[in-house]
Write an enzyme that holds these catalytic residues in place. Structure first.
Site, mmCIF file in Angstrom:
data_model
loop_
_atom_site.group_PDB
_atom_site.id
_atom_site.type_symbol
_atom_site.label_atom_id
_atom_site.label_comp_id
_atom_site.label_asym_id
_atom_site.label_seq_id
_atom_site.Cartn_x
_atom_site.Cartn_y
_atom_site.Cartn_z
ATOM 1 N N LYS A 180 0.869 -1.068 0.160
ATOM 2 C CA LYS A 180 -0.194 0.260 -0.358
ATOM 3 C C LYS A 180 0.723 1.478 -0.334
ATOM 4 O O LYS A 180 1.426 1.688 1.128
ATOM 5 C CB LYS A 180 -0.871 0.107 1.650
ATOM 6 C CG LYS A 180 -1.699 1.528 1.545
ATOM 7 C CD LYS A 180 -2.640 0.910 2.602
ATOM 8 C CE LYS A 180 -4.130 1.617 2.473
ATOM 9 N NZ LYS A 180 -3.572 3.270 2.002
ATOM 10 N N ASP A 211 2.476 5.431 -0.781
ATOM 11 C CA ASP A 211 2.040 6.655 0.189
ATOM 12 C C ASP A 211 1.887 7.617 -0.767
ATOM 13 O O ASP A 211 2.750 8.091 -1.423
ATOM 14 C CB ASP A 211 2.661 6.885 0.920
ATOM 15 C CG ASP A 211 2.741 8.127 2.162
ATOM 16 O OD1 ASP A 211 1.090 8.614 1.743
ATOM 17 O OD2 ASP A 211 3.561 9.133 3.195
ATOM 18 N N GLU A 215 2.999 2.756 3.584
ATOM 19 C CA GLU A 215 1.554 2.762 4.304
ATOM 20 C C GLU A 215 1.224 1.422 5.033
ATOM 21 O O GLU A 215 0.723 1.461 6.287
ATOM 22 C CB GLU A 215 0.470 3.737 3.662
ATOM 23 C CG GLU A 215 0.717 5.204 3.458
ATOM 24 C CD GLU A 215 -0.811 5.290 2.968
ATOM 25 O OE1 GLU A 215 -1.552 4.728 2.250
ATOM 26 O OE2 GLU A 215 -1.048 6.281 3.344
#
Length: 325
Positions: free
Chosen positions: A25, A27, A171
């Site tokens: 994931k 950022d 993230e």
């Protein structure tokens, strides 16, 4: 080419098991990116045209991608060995000359994690495993600024990514069922964050909306924006960055006429300025809540998230504590 709403991920406490793919994931800014009739298409999660702000990617798309391709992915900028969300924000609402300077200083990259159209064919109904296979084949012939999102089927590898890559600004992890079709607008994936942060809507400020001292935050309870706490005083640089994106309050602001206490357990009132409740703020908060479900202590502002809408913040009472997702 029809650009669908992005498929979304719901926060969970731990990585799911089973017939699952795990992806990093990032950022960055979620972006649907493709080429349609010789022109680049860059659409944010909220439907904003991102091509002017990321002219470098728009130019590369026309140069490198086949016509009729539509990717789902994340725009990121690397700076000093880590992802730099602030440098993405610097490009928004800027003129061509300012954007050109940002491009020269820190060019953007695009991390592709899904393939939605190819050669004019709509791929949304295909299972994830097939879309991923075709995405890998497409990305095999591409060089930077294009990057294929890393993926693993090994849960232990995904957990190691979370530990090892968090210092670089990653993230967390998104988990996707291998047999799942792409469902626009639905939270059909799962996500676990490496950082324990959460979001709320900026409804008012101390100081002025153009140069705020601190931010008063809320979350929606159905149709109503409920006050949930305020931030610690903003550092000057962060105050300038946030003030540039805030706007004056419209008529009928949900907090019109309301008074706010300066702190838990005190009768002192704050002098506040209402702002348009459209901006979402990422914060770091502890778990101390009062009886009404508000943060007892000021939270620390991390950054505005112009890529999110107020409805993307947790509902009031359903997530005032920092969530792992």
């Amino acid at each position: 080419m029809r650009v669908p709403e992005p498929m979304l991920a719901a926060p969970v406490e731990g990585l799911p098991r089973g017939d699952v793919a795990y992806e990093i994931k990032w950022d960055g800014y979620r972006c649907m990116l493709g080429v349609d009739e010789g022109a680049a298409v860059l659409r944010s999660r909220r439907g904003t045209d991102l091509a002017p702000a990321f002219a470098d990617l728009a130019e590369a798309a026309v140069r490198d991608l086949p016509a009729g391709v539509l990717l789902d992915g994340e725009i990121v900028i690397w700076h000093d060995g880590r992802l730099d969300f602030g440098r993405l924000q610097r490009r928004l609402g800027r003129g061509p000359a300012a954007v050109a300077r940002e491009i020269a200083a820190t060019p953007a990259h695009y991390v592709a994690f899904d393939l939605l159209h190819e050669g004019g064919e709509d791929l949304l109904a295909l299972p994830y495993r097939e879309r991923r296979r075709r995405l890998e084949a497409l990305c095999a012939g591409l060089a930077p600024p294009w990057t294929l999102c890393p993926m693993t089927h090994d849960r232990a590898d995904a957990e190691e990514w979370m530990r090892r890559l968090a210092p670089a600004g990653v993230e967390g992890i998104v988990a996707k069922r291998l047999g799942q079709r792409y469902e626009p607008g639905r939270r059909g994936w799962s996500k676990v964050r490496s950082r324990h942060t959460t979001e709320a809507v900026v409804g008012a400020v101390t100081g002025t909306w153009a140069r705020p001292g601190s931010l008063l935050l809320g979350r929606y309870d159905g149709e109503r924006l409920r006050y949930t706490g305020r931030t610690t005083p903003l550092a000057p640089v962060l105050a300038r960055e946030i003030g540039a994106l805030l706007a004056p309050a419209p008529a009928g602001h949900p907090w019109a006429g309301r008074r706010f206490s300066a702190g838990w357990g005190t009768d002192e009132l704050l002098d506040v300025t209402l702002v348009s409740p459209r901006q979402v703020l990422e914060v770091a908060a502890d778990v101390s809540l009062d009886a009404a479900g508000r943060w007892r202590h000021p939270v620390r502002a991390i950054r505005l998230r112009p890529d999110l809408s107020p409805g993307d913040a947790p509902a009031f009472g359903a997530g005032n504590r920092p969530a792992a997702g």
